[in-house]
Every structure is written in structure tokens, then in C-alpha cells.
Design an enzyme around this catalytic site. Structure first.
Site, mmCIF file in Angstrom:
data_model
loop_
_atom_site.group_PDB
_atom_site.id
_atom_site.type_symbol
_atom_site.label_atom_id
_atom_site.label_comp_id
_atom_site.label_asym_id
_atom_site.label_seq_id
_atom_site.Cartn_x
_atom_site.Cartn_y
_atom_site.Cartn_z
ATOM 1 N N ASP B 58 -2.623 -11.034 34.068
ATOM 2 C CA ASP B 58 -1.259 -10.671 33.692
ATOM 3 C C ASP B 58 -1.173 -10.631 32.163
ATOM 4 O O ASP B 58 -2.143 -10.930 31.467
ATOM 5 C CB ASP B 58 -0.266 -11.646 34.311
ATOM 6 C CG ASP B 58 -0.412 -13.037 33.730
ATOM 7 O OD1 ASP B 58 -1.217 -13.230 32.798
ATOM 8 O OD2 ASP B 58 0.280 -13.945 34.212
ATOM 9 N N PHE B 62 5.203 -13.265 31.612
ATOM 10 C CA PHE B 62 5.943 -14.079 32.571
ATOM 11 C C PHE B 62 5.915 -15.555 32.185
ATOM 12 O O PHE B 62 6.938 -16.243 32.244
ATOM 13 C CB PHE B 62 5.386 -13.886 33.987
ATOM 14 C CG PHE B 62 6.174 -14.624 35.029
ATOM 15 C CD1 PHE B 62 7.407 -14.141 35.460
ATOM 16 C CD2 PHE B 62 5.715 -15.823 35.561
ATOM 17 C CE1 PHE B 62 8.151 -14.823 36.410
ATOM 18 C CE2 PHE B 62 6.456 -16.512 36.510
ATOM 19 C CZ PHE B 62 7.674 -16.017 36.934
ATOM 20 N N ASP B 112 5.351 -7.047 28.664
ATOM 21 C CA ASP B 112 6.689 -6.547 28.977
ATOM 22 C C ASP B 112 7.698 -7.660 28.762
ATOM 23 O O ASP B 112 7.320 -8.806 28.510
ATOM 24 C CB ASP B 112 6.764 -6.042 30.426
ATOM 25 C CG ASP B 112 6.521 -7.164 31.430
ATOM 26 O OD1 ASP B 112 5.745 -8.090 31.109
ATOM 27 O OD2 ASP B 112 7.110 -7.130 32.526
ATOM 28 N N GLN B 160 10.620 -2.118 34.557
ATOM 29 C CA GLN B 160 11.717 -3.091 34.542
ATOM 30 C C GLN B 160 13.008 -2.379 34.971
ATOM 31 O O GLN B 160 12.948 -1.277 35.486
ATOM 32 C CB GLN B 160 11.846 -3.732 33.154
ATOM 33 C CG GLN B 160 10.709 -4.697 32.808
ATOM 34 C CD GLN B 160 10.729 -5.975 33.643
ATOM 35 O OE1 GLN B 160 11.706 -6.295 34.325
ATOM 36 N NE2 GLN B 160 9.607 -6.692 33.637
ATOM 37 N N ASP B 237 0.748 -10.124 44.078
ATOM 38 C CA ASP B 237 0.140 -11.390 43.677
ATOM 39 C C ASP B 237 1.150 -12.475 43.981
ATOM 40 O O ASP B 237 2.352 -12.250 43.901
ATOM 41 C CB ASP B 237 -0.195 -11.415 42.179
ATOM 42 C CG ASP B 237 1.035 -11.643 41.324
ATOM 43 O OD1 ASP B 237 1.298 -12.804 40.964
ATOM 44 O OD2 ASP B 237 1.750 -10.658 41.036
#
Lengths: 343, 343
Positions: B58, B62, B112, B160, B237
């Protein structure tokens, strides 16, 4: 060493290819959890843990005497309170045989009195007297009962007597009258000096029957094993391989290393290139260091496998060197390399 | 799910026979430990963890947005303090590409902005704008750099837009201009209702190019997987299989069970007789219950293997049912049996 019917971190498949090794489980812990009711329902520990190798159970005596909490020894047996919930339990020599019948272990140990490392002479005398008395009752009850699951069980007495030559001789003589199939040496590795321990093991070599296996309880480091085999011991049990593994300590032929040490952070050599442990041959020291730093369970598994395999390999090597007549030379070389110490 | 370059409790050998599965590792965690210096020295994560299967990393976004501690988002990137030692680090889209080049993951994710579940419309708009801007910079930098270890790497943008149809459409359109090889759907499973989530996944099915794989990030339960595959998702995931395993929760076709429940104390049936997981086919529920009660690591291993195999088996079955043209019938039956719920 499988306290609760599981060798720490390892599956029954993984321990199934450890040659000539015996799984030790603790009667006291199994009696409390899962309990004899569950074990009886599933035809014993072999079936419960999916393991058809050899199992030895201790008598629970060591836990009763070493775990904190209330306990009282009488001539009849031991009263103690559980370390889990404070409930009171009574162990007699006969009950310990019965529990091990239910566990279905291949090697059962007799209940004995194991004095602590700082005990005085009178404690040794008392422990010896009660241990002999209990051993007679254990053997009688053993002969009056049958295995429950169709395989043979062997009952082993435990020699006591501290580090006193006369007491050891007396204990051995009394227990040899029982004509057991094997003999255990208890009351050592409880805090006495290494020299005292090895001296006592030497006496035991003299006193015990030559043709029967000798089991030195609770020993020890790789160097202890080599020195004790040199003094006639055949069998050991020890928490070091599994417990040290969980602290990041690995056994190697060049001594003990701690993988948490920062020098392993960028050491990309394999943990052990000798192939003794499959995992140690494919993972690097740097990766294992990282797994310990991030507390990944895989790290404990790799270290545990490394140490178990090292111990089993060590025992197997000693067996071979004895057969080749080369043991003494090999042992000297091992000790110099392992700990720069003497035979 | 392998946060620190290890799938919780599992060895690389054990995960090597999970068909069509991808190991996810976290750029943020690997960046802090073991760090890029170590990873560069050992030619990336594949080599470090002895794993030649597929790895996805990733972007760290996050973790940056979900872990506690100071962080600041600017148009240029993110400044944050480590949750380990408070040290300050700056992440830009370009730096995240560089780190993943060093990790050597097969699938790299673009940095992101992932708003929390309770974010308002304006947060979604801002997140979308910055995410598109960063995606352009990520792709530019990706094309200007080369893989370091001789194998191809793919860079994936993250759509998003919260649960707003217009924003999702806009985000998808902007990211599709980059002509990436696959597309991820972010910003879901962060606290919105299941219905909102599934509705959004349906819109995405409409907006995303048909011929490119879609990856729904952070999802989910077995029922979520089935419902999302029905809505066009190819890849997921999720921490559930491994995290729940460590809490004693096992996934089965009849729903989730907690092996710590006392009713399993004397349940001597096998954990799963279907043979999906090798360990679940040889150990009983009563034994696994006992291992959890005594906190034996073997228990976590058995449960983890059970859940990972269940998830992989579920994905493989869905693939087959789609190929057979029988997916919808199968999915309805699965959901009724698994959770007595609707398609």
C-alpha cells in the site's frame, strides 16, 4: 517440552521428524487444563494433540514445589492450591499414577519430593524417605492398574539425595529394589553449582544399574548435556531450547547468540547454513532480527525450530560419536568451540 | 496481509501454496522497520522474507491517516510523526514511488488522501483534488524511474469520492487518463453503512474500464467479498482472516465461530473436515479450544491457516462459479448458509 500438550509454537507435524526425541508434558498443568475428563473422553494426550510419537509426563511434583502458592506435604501426599483459581487439590502417589494412565503417556514419572536448591541436609533426608515410600506405593498401584488405550506404559522412579554421596547411594539402592525399567535423577539443576551437579552425576553413574536408561531431569545447556553424557546420562528434558527461542536466543556450534542484538540488523547470512533446521537454512539473521523487533510470531517459530533441531542434532551426534569410539575427542572439541571451556 | 513483511504466524513456505493470492505489506511500516537501507541491501522484500510470490504494497496513506499522532497534509505531500519514536517524516507522491521501488513490490500503490468515515462532502472534494494531483505526479515519477531488481512493477491509482456518485465518476475519469494497468477503490469500508458501500461499488462497476482489474481496498467479511464480486470486484485486501484468527474467530461455510466458547471444550470433531486447511483437518475443536485457553502459539497458527485458506478457497470458488455461469445461484446459497442473509 510441551507444558500444555503442545510444543511451544510447533505443530505435531513439525516435531514428528525429530529423531529419537520424546515429548515431555506436565501432569500438573494437564490435570488443571484441559483436565482428566476431557483427556479421558478423547483417549488420552496422543489423540488429543494428534501426536503418535513418544510422550513422557512428569509427576507434577516439580510444579507443586516450584510454583508459588499454598502447599503442604504429608507422608500421604501433597495438598496444594491451584495457581490458576486457588482451588484445593490433593495428590497422592496413587492418584498421580491414575492421572498418567488417563493421559496415556508412554513414560510416567512417580511422585517425588524435590527439595529446593537451598535446602539443608535434613530436608534431603526427609525428601529421600518420603520419595522411597511413595515410590513403593506408586509401583504397587501401577502393577494393580492397566493402560487404558492399548499401548504399554513405563513408570520411572526419581532418585533424590541432594548433592550428598551417601544419600544418593541410599536412594538409588532403595529404588532399585523396585526393578523399574529406567531411572531418573531428580533434585539437581535446582540451584547448586555446576561442579556439585556433575560430581553427583558421576556418583550416580557408579550407583545406577548399567543396563537401564538414566534420565537427568531439568538439564540443561548444550555444554551440560555433553558433560552429562560423558558421565553416563542417556536422556534429558529442558525448557531452554523453547524458552530461550522466545527471548531471541539461538544455539549454534559457536555458542549462544541473541538475534535481537543490533549487529544482526544487516547480517544477511543465513541463520544456520548447516541445514540442521529447515527454516534456519532459508531465512537470514537480518530477517529474524526484524521479526523479533516487530514481535512477529514467525520469529518465535524460526528460533524455536532452530533450537529444537540443534538439541536433537547434538544428542544424535553424541550417540554416533559414542558408537564410533570417538566421543571424548569430539566432546573436547565441541566444548572448546561452543564455550571455550573444558571437558 | 503481512504488515512487516511476514504473514502473521505463517512461514513463507506455508503461504506459497495459496493459489492466486497476493501478499500485502505496508510501505509505512516497512519504511520505519526494517527501513529502506536494509531493504536496499538485500534486494528488496521478496529476498528479505524469502518469498517469490506476488507482493502488493500500500502507499502508507491509510496508516498515515488512521494511526494516532501528528500529521499535516499539504498540496505537496504529508508530514507526520512516527508512531514509534515521534520522529518527523515527509512523504511526497514521488518519495512513495521511490520507497516502493526499493521494496520491489510487484503492485505499487499511489499515495492518496483517504478521508475518515465521518468526513463531510467538502473533505471528499478536497481529498479527490489532491489525490488526482498526486496521481499525476506519481505516474510521471514512475515512468521516469526503473525497477531495481529486474522484475516488472505496476503502479495503481486509488479512486476517491466518498459515497457520492458524481465525485466517484469525476475521480475515475481523472485517474483513467493515466492509463494505469489496474484501479483501486479507496475511501470505502471506513465506517459508512454496508448499503452505502455496496451502492458505491455498483457505481464503480459502471465507471471503471471493463478490461482492467479492480481492487477494493480494506474489504472485508466473506459476505462482503461475495456481494462485491457480484458487483464487479476482482481483488481485495483485508486483515480479518489473520486478526480474527488471533482472537479465536474461525470462518466456516456456516458462519463465524469463536473457538474460545465453552461449548467447544469437549467437541472432538475436526475443526474443518473439508480439507481446505491441512491443520484444520487433523486437529479437533476441543484441542484448539484448549490451545487458546492456554495461549499456545500453535493455536494462533491453526486458526490463521484455517482463515487464510477459507478466504482463498472462497475467492477460487467464486472464480470457478463465474466461469461456469453459475455464480448468482451459488452466491445466494452461500449467503443463506453463511449468514442467513440476502444477495
Amino acid at each position: 517440552m510441551g507444558t500444555y500438550g503442545a510444543v511451544k509454537t510447533q505443530s505435531s507435524e513439525e516435531i514428528s521428524d525429530l529423531p529419537s526425541s520424546v515429548l515431555l508434558s506436565n501432569t500438573y498443568h494437564l490435570y488443571l487444563r484441559p483436565g482428566t475428563e476431557i483427556l479421558a473422553k478423547t483417549d488420552g494426550l496422543h489423540s488429543f494433540m494428534n501426536w503418535d510419537g513418544t510422550i513422557l509426563t512428569d509427576s507434577g511434583g516439580f510444579q507443586i514445589f516450584s510454583l508459588e502458592g499454598y502447599r503442604k506435604v504429608t507422608e500421604d501426599g501433597v495438598i496444594f492450591r491451584s495457581h490458576l483459581d486457588g482451588s484445593e487439590h490433593r495428590f497422592t502417589p496413587e492418584k498421580i499414577v491414575d492421572i498418567q494412565r488417563i493421559i496415556g503417556s508412554d513414560f510416567m514419572m512417580m511422585l517425588d519430593v524435590c527439595p529446593p536448591g537451598d535446602a539443608d541436609y535434613q530436608s534431603w533426608v526427609d525428601a529421600l524417605r518420603i520419595t522411597t515410600n511413595w515410590a513403593k506405593r506408586s509401583m504397587k498401584h501401577f502393577k494393580e492398574t492397566e493402560p487404558l488405550y492399548g499401548h504399554e506404559q513405563v513408570l520411572i522412579p526419581v532418585v533424590q539425595g541432594g548433592t550428598d554421596k551417601k544419600l544418593r547411594k541410599q536412594s538409588t539402592a532403595e529404588l532399585c529394589e523396585l526393578e523399574a525399567n529406567a531411572y531418573a535423577i531428580g533434585g539437581l539443576a535446582v540451584g547448586e553449582s555446576k561442579l556439585k551437579m556433575l560430581e553427583t552425576v558421576e556418583w550416580m553413574d557408579e550407583f545406577l544399574p548399567k543396563e537401564k536408561p538414566r534420565y537427568l531431569m531439568g538439564v540443561g545447556t548444550p555444554a551440560d548435556l555433553v558433560r552429562s553424557v560423558a558421565r553416563g546420562i542417556d536422556m534429558f528434558d529442558c525448557v531452554l531450547p523453547t524458552r530461550n527461542a522466545r527471548n531471541g536466543q539461538l544455539f549454534t556450534f559457536d555458542g549462544k547468540i541473541n538475534i535481537r542484538n543490533s549487529k544482526y540488523k544487516s547480517d544477511f547470512s543465513y541463520i544456520d547454513e548447516n541445514g540442521i533446521s529447515p527454516m534456519s537454512a532459508v531465512y537470514t539473521k537480518a530477517y529474524l532480527h526484524h521479526l523479533f523487533k516487530t514481535k512477529e510470531i514467525l520469529g518465535y517459530r524460526i528460533a524455536t525450530q532452530n533450537n529444537l533441531r540443534f538439541y536433537v542434532y547434538l544428542m544424535k551426534t553424541m550417540q554416533e560419536e559414542i558408537q564410533n569410539g570417538n566421543f571424548k575427542t569430539w566432546a573436547k572439541e565441541f566444548l572448546v568451540r561452543y564455550s571455550n571451556s573444558l571437558f
